[in-house]
Write an enzyme that holds these catalytic residues in place. Structure first.
Site, PDB file in Angstrom:
ATOM      1  N   ARG A 180       0.822  -1.224   0.000  1.00  0.00           N
ATOM      2  CA  ARG A 180       0.000   0.000   0.000  1.00  0.00           C
ATOM      3  C   ARG A 180       0.850   1.266   0.000  1.00  0.00           C
ATOM      4  O   ARG A 180       0.391   2.330  -0.430  1.00  0.00           O
ATOM      5  CB  ARG A 180      -0.998  -0.033   1.162  1.00  0.00           C
ATOM      6  CG  ARG A 180      -2.083  -1.090   0.965  1.00  0.00           C
ATOM      7  CD  ARG A 180      -3.061  -1.132   2.106  1.00  0.00           C
ATOM      8  NE  ARG A 180      -2.471  -1.624   3.327  1.00  0.00           N
ATOM      9  CZ  ARG A 180      -2.328  -2.910   3.643  1.00  0.00           C
ATOM     10  NH1 ARG A 180      -2.763  -3.842   2.816  1.00  0.00           N
ATOM     11  NH2 ARG A 180      -1.778  -3.269   4.772  1.00  0.00           N
ATOM     12  N   GLU A 183       6.506 -10.756  15.371  1.00  0.00           N
ATOM     13  CA  GLU A 183       6.099 -11.360  16.638  1.00  0.00           C
ATOM     14  C   GLU A 183       6.505 -12.843  16.652  1.00  0.00           C
ATOM     15  O   GLU A 183       7.040 -13.360  17.616  1.00  0.00           O
ATOM     16  CB  GLU A 183       4.582 -11.196  16.795  1.00  0.00           C
ATOM     17  CG  GLU A 183       4.110 -11.382  18.198  1.00  0.00           C
ATOM     18  CD  GLU A 183       2.619 -11.138  18.302  1.00  0.00           C
ATOM     19  OE1 GLU A 183       2.044 -10.524  17.387  1.00  0.00           O
ATOM     20  OE2 GLU A 183       2.047 -11.578  19.322  1.00  0.00           O
TER      21      GLU A 183
HETATM   22  P1  AMP Z   1       4.756  -2.704  11.222  1.00  0.00           P
HETATM   23  O1  AMP Z   1       6.027  -3.245  10.616  1.00  0.00           O
HETATM   24  O2  AMP Z   1       4.312  -3.490  12.408  1.00  0.00           O
HETATM   25  O3  AMP Z   1       4.846  -1.226  11.494  1.00  0.00           O
HETATM   26  O4  AMP Z   1       3.609  -2.957  10.157  1.00  0.00           O
HETATM   27  C1  AMP Z   1       3.402  -2.071   9.134  1.00  0.00           C
HETATM   28  C2  AMP Z   1       2.877  -2.740   7.899  1.00  0.00           C
HETATM   29  O5  AMP Z   1       1.833  -3.658   8.178  1.00  0.00           O
HETATM   30  C3  AMP Z   1       2.306  -1.702   6.971  1.00  0.00           C
HETATM   31  O6  AMP Z   1       2.764  -1.977   5.649  1.00  0.00           O
HETATM   32  C4  AMP Z   1       0.804  -1.840   7.091  1.00  0.00           C
HETATM   33  O7  AMP Z   1       0.208  -1.755   5.836  1.00  0.00           O
HETATM   34  C5  AMP Z   1       0.582  -3.202   7.715  1.00  0.00           C
HETATM   35  N1  AMP Z   1      -0.311  -3.153   8.898  1.00  0.00           N
HETATM   36  C6  AMP Z   1       0.042  -3.454  10.174  1.00  0.00           C
HETATM   37  N2  AMP Z   1      -0.996  -3.332  11.010  1.00  0.00           N
HETATM   38  C7  AMP Z   1      -2.047  -2.918  10.268  1.00  0.00           C
HETATM   39  C8  AMP Z   1      -3.421  -2.579  10.562  1.00  0.00           C
HETATM   40  N3  AMP Z   1      -3.931  -2.644  11.800  1.00  0.00           N
HETATM   41  N4  AMP Z   1      -4.207  -2.168   9.542  1.00  0.00           N
HETATM   42  C9  AMP Z   1      -3.712  -2.091   8.281  1.00  0.00           C
HETATM   43  N5  AMP Z   1      -2.444  -2.412   7.938  1.00  0.00           N
HETATM   44  C10 AMP Z   1      -1.605  -2.817   8.912  1.00  0.00           C
END
Ligand code: AMP
Length: 176
Positions: free
Chosen positions: A64, A101
């Site tokens: 995205r 995780e």
């Molecule tokens: P992180 O590495 O944990 O910051 O995860 C970020 C990535 O996961 C991004 O590319 C987001 O598109 C996706 N992502 C994680 N959590 C969500 C959520 N609650 N809703 C939508 N996309 C998420």
């Protein structure tokens, strides 16, 4: 003072409970993309918050981050470079692995994607734990370029992801 434009964008992001697994509240940006006014506002706000006339490249994080990143790049007159999941890019790549995780994931970019010293902004739809953005920043630096800022549409603040980005500039249009 609340910015009316931010509220328009907030209303175009749909909460989907228990996707992709139980306990996750997924922030669905597809209604925002489908709304011509909202999407244009969103890209304009990213440009405004970034407020940096010297960006050479936007790096968008799969998948995205490609949508928002490419639109922002076209708007600010920068190049667009994708940071992809492993095995997707055809030419020689560099990779950074990061902890999830359970298990690990990785992000890849073409080794020759960015010239030495290029000023880059990293874009994704959302920051949660910050692992993906942190790894992408590390990869950009490994290629010899400079991360000027991280820009997100949504920040899930409870998860503390921004702390992983250290002193590098970062912002989210909407905070939850
Ligand atoms: P992180 O590495 O944990 O910051 O995860 C970020 C990535 O996961 C991004 O590319 C987001 O598109 C996706 N992502 C994680 N959590 C969500 C959520 N609650 N809703 C939508 N996309 C998420």
């Amino acid at each position: 003072m609340t910015d009316e434009r931010i509220e328009i964008i907030r209303e175009l992001i749909r909460d989907v409970p228990d996707f992709p697994k139980p306990g996750i509240l997924f922030k669905d940006i597809t209604p925002l993309l489908a709304d011509s006014t909202g999407f244009r506002l969103c890209i304009g706000l990213l440009e405004e918050r970034l407020d940096d006339p010297d960006i050479d490249f936007v790096v968008g994080i799969e998948s995205r981050g490609f949508i928002f990143g490419a639109a922002l790049a076209a708007r600010i007159g920068a190049g667009f470079v994708p940071a992809r999941k492993p095995g997707k890019l055809p030419a020689t790549t560099e990779r950074i692995e990061y902890e999830l995780e359970y298990g690990t994931d990785a992000v890849e970019m073409h080794r020759d994607a960015l010239p030495e010293g290029a000023r880059v902004v990293v874009v994704d739809d959302l920051i949660a734990t910050g692992g993906t953005a942190q790894a992408t920043g590390a990869l950009i630096r490994k290629l010899g370029a400079e991360v000027s800022a991280f820009a997100f549409v949504v920040g899930l603040n409870e998860l503390g992801g921004a702390q992983k980005l250290g002193t590098t500039r970062h912002f989210s249009l909407l905070e939850y």
